[in-house]
Design a protein around this motif. Structure first.
Motif, PDB file in Angstrom:
ATOM      1  N   THR A  98      74.838 -65.656  54.579  1.00 24.34           N
ATOM      2  CA  THR A  98      74.346 -64.924  55.738  1.00 24.34           C
ATOM      3  C   THR A  98      73.187 -65.743  56.295  1.00 24.34           C
ATOM      4  O   THR A  98      72.747 -66.708  55.665  1.00 24.34           O
ATOM      5  CB  THR A  98      73.817 -63.530  55.343  1.00 24.34           C
ATOM      6  OG1 THR A  98      72.722 -63.695  54.436  1.00 24.34           O
ATOM      7  CG2 THR A  98      74.902 -62.670  54.697  1.00 24.34           C
ATOM      8  N   ASP A  99      72.668 -65.366  57.441  1.00 21.66           N
ATOM      9  CA  ASP A  99      71.431 -65.986  57.899  1.00 21.66           C
ATOM     10  C   ASP A  99      70.369 -65.696  56.841  1.00 21.66           C
ATOM     11  O   ASP A  99      70.302 -64.578  56.311  1.00 21.66           O
ATOM     12  CB  ASP A  99      70.996 -65.420  59.250  1.00 21.66           C
ATOM     13  CG  ASP A  99      71.907 -65.864  60.393  1.00 21.66           C
ATOM     14  OD1 ASP A  99      72.761 -66.752  60.184  1.00 21.66           O
ATOM     15  OD2 ASP A  99      71.748 -65.314  61.500  1.00 21.66           O
ATOM     16  N   CYS A 100      69.569 -66.703  56.512  1.00 19.20           N
ATOM     17  CA  CYS A 100      68.602 -66.581  55.418  1.00 19.20           C
ATOM     18  C   CYS A 100      67.221 -67.060  55.848  1.00 19.20           C
ATOM     19  O   CYS A 100      67.097 -67.972  56.663  1.00 19.20           O
ATOM     20  CB  CYS A 100      69.024 -67.449  54.224  1.00 19.20           C
ATOM     21  SG  CYS A 100      70.538 -66.944  53.435  1.00 19.20           S
ATOM     22  N   GLN A 101      66.227 -66.435  55.252  1.00 23.17           N
ATOM     23  CA  GLN A 101      64.854 -66.910  55.340  1.00 23.17           C
ATOM     24  C   GLN A 101      64.460 -67.362  53.939  1.00 23.17           C
ATOM     25  O   GLN A 101      64.602 -66.595  52.975  1.00 23.17           O
ATOM     26  CB  GLN A 101      63.914 -65.799  55.818  1.00 23.17           C
ATOM     27  CG  GLN A 101      64.167 -65.349  57.242  1.00 23.17           C
ATOM     28  CD  GLN A 101      63.960 -66.470  58.238  1.00 23.17           C
ATOM     29  OE1 GLN A 101      62.977 -67.209  58.169  1.00 23.17           O
ATOM     30  NE2 GLN A 101      64.880 -66.606  59.179  1.00 23.17           N
ATOM     31  N   LEU A 102      63.999 -68.601  53.834  1.00 26.42           N
ATOM     32  CA  LEU A 102      63.643 -69.172  52.539  1.00 26.42           C
ATOM     33  C   LEU A 102      62.204 -69.660  52.561  1.00 26.42           C
ATOM     34  O   LEU A 102      61.642 -69.939  53.626  1.00 26.42           O
ATOM     35  CB  LEU A 102      64.546 -70.366  52.215  1.00 26.42           C
ATOM     36  CG  LEU A 102      66.050 -70.181  52.295  1.00 26.42           C
ATOM     37  CD1 LEU A 102      66.752 -71.509  52.081  1.00 26.42           C
ATOM     38  CD2 LEU A 102      66.527 -69.151  51.301  1.00 26.42           C
ATOM     39  N   ARG A 103      61.652 -69.805  51.381  1.00 25.88           N
ATOM     40  CA  ARG A 103      60.397 -70.524  51.167  1.00 25.88           C
ATOM     41  C   ARG A 103      60.775 -71.667  50.235  1.00 25.88           C
ATOM     42  O   ARG A 103      61.319 -71.432  49.146  1.00 25.88           O
ATOM     43  CB  ARG A 103      59.337 -69.652  50.492  1.00 25.88           C
ATOM     44  CG  ARG A 103      58.988 -68.395  51.235  1.00 25.88           C
ATOM     45  CD  ARG A 103      58.192 -68.690  52.464  1.00 25.88           C
ATOM     46  NE  ARG A 103      57.973 -67.455  53.212  1.00 25.88           N
ATOM     47  CZ  ARG A 103      57.083 -67.329  54.150  1.00 25.88           C
ATOM     48  NH1 ARG A 103      56.328 -68.344  54.484  1.00 25.88           N
ATOM     49  NH2 ARG A 103      56.949 -66.197  54.784  1.00 25.88           N
ATOM     50  N   ILE A 104      60.521 -72.904  50.661  1.00 22.90           N
ATOM     51  CA  ILE A 104      60.924 -74.039  49.835  1.00 22.90           C
ATOM     52  C   ILE A 104      59.710 -74.863  49.427  1.00 22.90           C
ATOM     53  O   ILE A 104      58.745 -74.990  50.166  1.00 22.90           O
ATOM     54  CB  ILE A 104      61.967 -74.935  50.536  1.00 22.90           C
ATOM     55  CG1 ILE A 104      61.394 -75.556  51.814  1.00 22.90           C
ATOM     56  CG2 ILE A 104      63.242 -74.167  50.829  1.00 22.90           C
ATOM     57  CD1 ILE A 104      62.188 -76.729  52.330  1.00 22.90           C
TER      58      ILE A 104
END
Length: 188
Positions: A98-104
């Motif tokens: 799905t559309d995702c929001q990440l912290r990398i």
């Protein structure tokens, strides 16, 4: 950023001042559905925390058959561990379902923090331990439970996945055909 801080605080004993510095090393990244964080054959250069959305780890065999080995959602960390740690080409594709929001966090930053802060190294060890336990459990389930039992166990823990993730990906993760999963769902 709050969810990341809560997750780090929940599973570690990191002092707030150190935690503030660690969190600054994470960048916000958006992935669109079907976009890859890591492609098989590349070096996994980041460790990602899922703020929102669903991600899977999978491989495609020589016959073009996809096998999903992991599905994660908000609050989980994801990378190809062997590639990330040892700088080897990844076996896996890591793709947004799905559309995702990440912290990398980049690999180099991660390992600099491990050297600088024992607490971050302890957290890394915790993540590695959780990954090993998850792998052991998955192997046990695949070897000892019937398709129906695997489905019931997965559904009990992950019922929300069925709202947003294709049944073919869930079926692949469970080691069965989409038709078998569909039949099991109807008999529920």
């Amino acid at each position: 950023m709050t969810a990341l801080i809560e997750s780090l605080s929940l599973f570690s004993n990191i002092d707030d001042s150190i935690l503030d510095e660690i969190v600054l090393e994470f960048d916000k990244v958006s992935l669109k559905r079907k976009e890859c964080l890591v492609n098989a054959g590349e070096i996994a250069g980041v460790l990602a925390y899922i703020d929102s959305g669903y991600i899977r780890m999978f491989n495609i065999d020589v016959d073009g058959i996809e096998t999903t080995v992991w599905i994660g959602s908000n609050g989980k960390f994801i990378t190809d561990i062997s590639s990330f740690v040892f700088k080897k080409p990844s076996f896996w594709n890591i793709e947004a379902l799905t559309d995702c929001q990440l912290r990398i966090i980049k690999r180099d930053s991660h390992f600099q923090l491990c050297k600088k802060y024992r607490e971050w190294l302890d957290f890394e060890n915790f993540l590695l331990s959780k990954a090993l336990v998850s792998l052991e459990y998955r192997m046990f389930v695949q070897m000892n439970l019937s398709a129906e039992e695997r489905y019931k166990e997965f559904f009990k823990k992950n019922s929300l996945f069925f709202n947003d993730i294709s049944l073919k990906h869930i079926a692949s993760f469970l080691g069965m055909s989409a038709e078998t999963l569909s039949r099991l769902r109807k008999n529920k």
